[in-house]
Design an enzyme around this catalytic site. Structure first.
Site, PDB file in Angstrom:
ATOM      1  N   TRP A   1       0.776  -1.184  -0.021  1.00 31.19           N
ATOM      2  CA  TRP A   1       0.034   0.088  -0.014  1.00 31.19           C
ATOM      3  C   TRP A   1       0.798   1.477   0.221  1.00 31.19           C
ATOM      4  O   TRP A   1       1.794   1.181   0.829  1.00 31.19           O
ATOM      5  CB  TRP A   1      -0.756   0.108   1.323  1.00 31.19           C
ATOM      6  CG  TRP A   1      -1.632   1.140   1.480  1.00 31.19           C
ATOM      7  CD1 TRP A   1      -2.614   1.588   0.689  1.00 31.19           C
ATOM      8  CD2 TRP A   1      -1.133   2.305   2.277  1.00 31.19           C
ATOM      9  NE1 TRP A   1      -3.103   2.759   0.988  1.00 31.19           N
ATOM     10  CE2 TRP A   1      -2.291   3.383   2.091  1.00 31.19           C
ATOM     11  CE3 TRP A   1      -0.247   2.701   3.267  1.00 31.19           C
ATOM     12  CZ2 TRP A   1      -2.379   4.683   2.699  1.00 31.19           C
ATOM     13  CZ3 TRP A   1      -0.333   3.836   3.818  1.00 31.19           C
ATOM     14  CH2 TRP A   1      -1.170   4.849   3.586  1.00 31.19           C
TER      15      TRP A   1
ATOM     16  N   ASP B   1     -14.063   2.005  -5.704  1.00 33.35           N
ATOM     17  CA  ASP B   1     -13.113   1.446  -4.715  1.00 33.35           C
ATOM     18  C   ASP B   1     -13.047   0.120  -4.464  1.00 33.35           C
ATOM     19  O   ASP B   1     -14.068  -0.599  -4.723  1.00 33.35           O
ATOM     20  CB  ASP B   1     -12.981   2.476  -3.559  1.00 33.35           C
ATOM     21  CG  ASP B   1     -11.641   2.642  -2.969  1.00 33.35           C
ATOM     22  OD1 ASP B   1     -10.741   1.799  -3.270  1.00 33.35           O
ATOM     23  OD2 ASP B   1     -11.407   3.600  -2.161  1.00 33.35           O
ATOM     24  N   MET B   2     -11.940  -0.567  -4.236  1.00 32.21           N
ATOM     25  CA  MET B   2     -12.004  -2.025  -3.573  1.00 32.21           C
ATOM     26  C   MET B   2     -10.855  -1.875  -2.596  1.00 32.21           C
ATOM     27  O   MET B   2      -9.657  -1.955  -2.773  1.00 32.21           O
ATOM     28  CB  MET B   2     -11.803  -2.776  -4.874  1.00 32.21           C
ATOM     29  CG  MET B   2     -12.059  -4.102  -4.575  1.00 32.21           C
ATOM     30  SD  MET B   2     -10.638  -5.372  -4.066  1.00 32.21           S
ATOM     31  CE  MET B   2     -11.049  -6.768  -4.515  1.00 32.21           C
TER      32      MET B   2
ATOM     33  N   ASP C   1      -2.376   5.643  -2.984  1.00 34.00           N
ATOM     34  CA  ASP C   1      -2.828   6.788  -1.900  1.00 34.00           C
ATOM     35  C   ASP C   1      -1.948   7.650  -1.572  1.00 34.00           C
ATOM     36  O   ASP C   1      -1.791   8.392  -0.637  1.00 34.00           O
ATOM     37  CB  ASP C   1      -3.409   5.834  -0.514  1.00 34.00           C
ATOM     38  CG  ASP C   1      -4.818   5.457  -0.969  1.00 34.00           C
ATOM     39  OD1 ASP C   1      -5.324   6.016  -1.757  1.00 34.00           O
ATOM     40  OD2 ASP C   1      -5.227   4.836  -0.298  1.00 34.00           O
TER      41      ASP C   1
HETATM   42  C1  GLA Z   1      -9.117   4.106  -0.311  1.00 21.89           C
HETATM   43  C2  GLA Z   1      -8.777   5.047  -1.556  1.00 21.89           C
HETATM   44  C3  GLA Z   1      -8.523   6.610  -1.120  1.00 21.89           C
HETATM   45  C4  GLA Z   1      -9.991   6.793  -0.388  1.00 21.89           C
HETATM   46  C5  GLA Z   1     -10.316   5.642   0.680  1.00 21.89           C
HETATM   47  C6  GLA Z   1     -11.874   5.893   1.226  1.00 21.89           C
HETATM   48  O1  GLA Z   1      -7.931   3.888   0.450  1.00 21.89           O
HETATM   49  O2  GLA Z   1      -7.586   4.757  -2.265  1.00 21.89           O
HETATM   50  O3  GLA Z   1      -8.394   7.357  -2.024  1.00 21.89           O
HETATM   51  O4  GLA Z   1     -10.907   6.761  -1.268  1.00 21.89           O
HETATM   52  O5  GLA Z   1     -10.219   4.243   0.263  1.00 21.89           O
HETATM   53  O6  GLA Z   1     -11.890   5.162   2.242  1.00 21.89           O
END
Ligand code: GLA
Length: 731
Positions: A201, A480-481, A550
């Site tokens: 991540w 998202d996932m 992220d």
């Molecule tokens: C994931 C996405 C983020 C955000 C969060 C929300 O981590 O990558 O950009 O949308 O979820 O919970």
């Protein structure tokens, strides 16, 4: 015609502009052998490379040394259980419990264009853009037919492959496929290294090289998605590979679930590379006359280093994989509230952000996680896709209308594949979560994965999303996932079909996204998975852009975007300017640098625009202008990696040249400064050596050959984390 068949020698030759791929049918049994892949050959007379006549491996004479032959012949699609002891592509289990498969050639067909793969993402091409070949192989003892599907994109140095397996039903009423990989290439070892991408991540797609040798070297995901950790891409590279020199064989899997790709040198240093769905917990029951379609592998060969592979993949994906009408359009500059508010927002807060953003030229507000059910934090409410009116006073339509009145578009976040134990949906349907009965399934971010392979779950999920999308003028979705799959079990599948769950799950996600695009054709879809865990070619078939990571820190992003851009077009890379200190690493970088790094992707903002320093806010109109000036070039041009901070520890540099060669944009990021009296000379690429280029905003004019062979002088910016954009135009 890019594909020919020589009737007398039974050789297939697949040609692209600069490459040839040659295979042929061997006489004794009809094995399909791989002869050659690499620089273009004028002729097809290379069946000597199958080395079938070399003793003691003489399959046409007797059975005495059959295993020695099978264990070292270069097979086009090797199968299990018969004596090829290397990694193979196809394995079965019969009702009697046997696993042997042996394939012989039966027939073939060559045609212009390319067929779609049912239910799966795949590259596409018109009749004048590619030629396809289907080779039908069979095992008569099993009544199994295997069709090897190839397409050659003649202008692009791309060959795609996939495989279809059919139970003819002549011998077995049902047969279990326990391994169906999509591609295999056998070739002599050229002292290869395997380039692959790994991470976690916030650290996705870090480039790695490992020596190919005896024993398997590869990448694998058994996480149910393509993942942060390993990427469905490998390339064989010759020693001392650079951007512009050396040989590269790239393999990219057009799929979003479990995969594996391995290279291994055998006892005689012949290298086998395979790629496909991971056989981990995979069994597919094939009833009489049923077919199983494996996903596609994209293969690119370059004799001119990595850069040619990169640009080939960019062109392939921009023109023959991404379907969205947005692929040819400048995307609206968005502002996303995730890093601005996390879960703490109201209608008023979002409107305050939108008001400020619209004044500065930002074009779309994206409301991220937290707008639904009881979602005050990430412990609950996934699956409850109804508006939380405590936060969104006045409702969703009111908010969207108010945002539209500001002249902005509106986008929304969903995580449709998930269910929180603390949700109305789970309380009503606890069995809708993927789980093994009798075992407490593990949570991740306090959530389970919905069993989308159940028609009623898929239908419910579709209704939930589409109802929201129809309720207001929503023009963008971030899909998202946020967890990976474990505790695999479905209440929908018989015990002998539980091994189908991983793949059926991916097919269900594809079906949902296909439906979304069909019903909302004007929607801009951005895929996402805890950042960039599902950045793969499969997803690009549905969404023209994917959230890259992220980690929004401009310096961390250099490595992440370098890896991503090596195999994906810049137009697909979700990239935003965020606030400092950065929320992932605490680093403080100049607002300008954050803008330059995000310009290499889709460009947007992810910060509380009402709270950032005045000085930063004042730079936004200038950045908006920069995006509008350069995005056409960035989105459509040829990308060159000029220097890598990952390798030199000082600076990063990339370049985009317009297809007509008239514009050149160079982005230079100085990560760490060092004492230096002189400017740095940066050798550009892809210019016309005979032309001259003017640096915009100055009176400096340079020759193309000097810029490429001696370099463009770039003055060191004073300080760390500083960046420069240099725009050159053809004189
Ligand atoms: C994931 C996405 C983020 C955000 C969060 C929300 O981590 O990558 O950009 O949308 O979820 O919970």
């Amino acid at each position: 015609m890019g594909i020919t068949f020589n009737e007398s020698s039974k050789i297939f030759k697949l040609d692209t502009k600069n490459t040839s791929y040659v295979m042929g049918v061997e006489d004794s049994f009809g094995y399909l052998l791989h002869y050659y892949y690499g620089r273009k050959l004028r002729h097809d007379d290379v069946n000597y490379l199958g080395r079938t006549g070399e003793a003691p491996f003489t399959p046409d004479r007797n059975n005495r040394d059959k295993l020695s032959f099978l264990d070292c012949a270069p097979f086009e699609y090797p199968t299990g259980g018969i004596g090829d002891f290397r990694n193979h592509c196809l394995e079965v289990r019969t009702n009697a419990g046997h696993n042997a498969v042996e394939l012989g050639y039966r027939s073939h067909v060559i045609y212009s264009g390319k067929k779609a793969l049912p239910g799966l993402p795949a590259t596409f091409g018109k009749e004048n853009e590619c030629t396809s070949l289907e080779v039908v192989m069979a095992d008569d003892i099993l009544g199994l037919e295997v069709t090897l599907q190839y397409s050659a994109f003649e202008e692009l140095d791309v060959i795609t492959r996939s495989v279809k397996v059919k139970n003819l039903g002549t011998k077995e009423d049902s047969i279990y496929l326990t391994k169906v990989l999509s591609a295999c290439v056998d070739m002599d070892n050229k002292d290869f290294s395997l380039l692959s991408m790994h991470g976690s991540w916030a650290r996705e797609r870090k480039i790695q090289y490992r020596k190919v040798s005896q024993g398997r070297t590869g990448v694998v995901s058994e996480r149910g998605e393509s993942s942060h950790q390993d990427h469905p891409f490998v390339a064989l590279t010759t020693p001392n590979i650079t951007q512009t020199a050396g040989e590269v064989y790239g393999f990219h899997f057009v799929y979003s679930g479990n995969f594996e790709a391995y290279s291994e040198a055998n006892q005689f240093d012949l290298v086998r590379t395979v790629m496909g769905i991971s056989p981990y917990h995979f069994t597919w029951k094939l009833e009489k006359e049923e077919e199983f379609q494996a996903p596609e592998v994209v293969m690119v060969y370059s004799s001119e280093g990595l850069s040619h592979m990169t640009r080939t993949l960019h062109d392939l994906y921009r023109n023959h994989l991404i379907r969205s009408p947005f692929k040819d359009k400048k995307r609206p500059i968005l502002i996303n509230n995730w890093e601005a508010t996390y879960f703490e927002f109201t209608t008023e807060k979002l409107l305050a952000i939108a008001r400020e953003a619209s004044k500065l030229g930002i074009e779309m507000l994206v409301m991220d996680d937290g707008w639904f059910g009881n979602r005050f934090d990430d412990n609950r409410a996934l699956g409850d896709w109804f508006v939380n009116e405590e936060k969104l006073q006045g409702g969703l339509k009111y908010l969207v209308d108010e945002v539209n009145k500001l002249g902005m578009k509106f986008g929304i976040w969903f995580e449709p594949e998930m269910i929180s134990p603390d949700s109305d949906l789970y309380r009503e349907h606890p069995d809708w979560a993927i789980q093994v009965p009798g075992r407490t399934a593990g949570l991740c971010r306090c959530q389970y994965v919905l069993d989308l392979t159940r028609p009623e779950v898929l239908e419910h999920t579709w209704n939930s999303i589409s109802t929201i999308l129809r309720s207001a003028n929503i023009e963008y979705v971030k899909w998202d996932m946020n967890r990976q799959l474990a505790d695999l079990g479905s209440f929908n599948l018989d015990s002998d079909r539980q091994g189908e769950l991983y793949h059926r799950y991916v097919l269900a996600v594809y079906e949902l996204q296909e439906r979304l695009l069909r019903e909302f054709p004007d929607l801009l879809l951005e895929n996402c998975s805890g950042g960039g865990a599902r950045f793969d070619p499969g997803m690009l078939f549905y969404s023209p852009q994917i959230w890259c990571s992220d980690d929004t820190d401009a310096i961390e992003r250099l490595k992440i975007q370098e890896g991503t851009a090596m195999i994906y077009p810049l137009s697909s890379m979700g990239a935003h300017v965020s606030d400092c200190p950065n929320h992932t690493v605490g680093r403080v970088t100049p607002f300008e640098t954050r803008g330059h790094v995000a310009l290499a992707g889709t460009f947007g903002y992810e910060l509380d625009i009402t709270k950032i320093p005045e000085e930063d806010r004042n730079m936004i109109p200038e950045q908006v202008k920069m995006y509008h000036t350069y995005n056409d070039l960035v989105r459509t041009g040829d990308y060159y990696r000029i220097a890598s901070y990952r390798e030199n520890n000082e600076y990063d540099c990339w370049e985009v040249v317009s297809k007509d060669g008239k514009e050149v944009l160079v982005t230079f990021v100085q990560v760490l400064n060092r004492p230096n009296y002189h400017s740095r000379l940066i050798k550009l690429q892809g210019l016309n050596p005979d032309a001259r280029y003017r640096v915009q905003g100055s009176d400096k004019v340079y020759s193309g050959d000097a810029l490429m062979y001696a370099g463009l002088p770039v003055e060191n910016p004073w300080g760390d984390f500083k960046s420069k954009l240099i725009y050159l135009v053809l004189e």
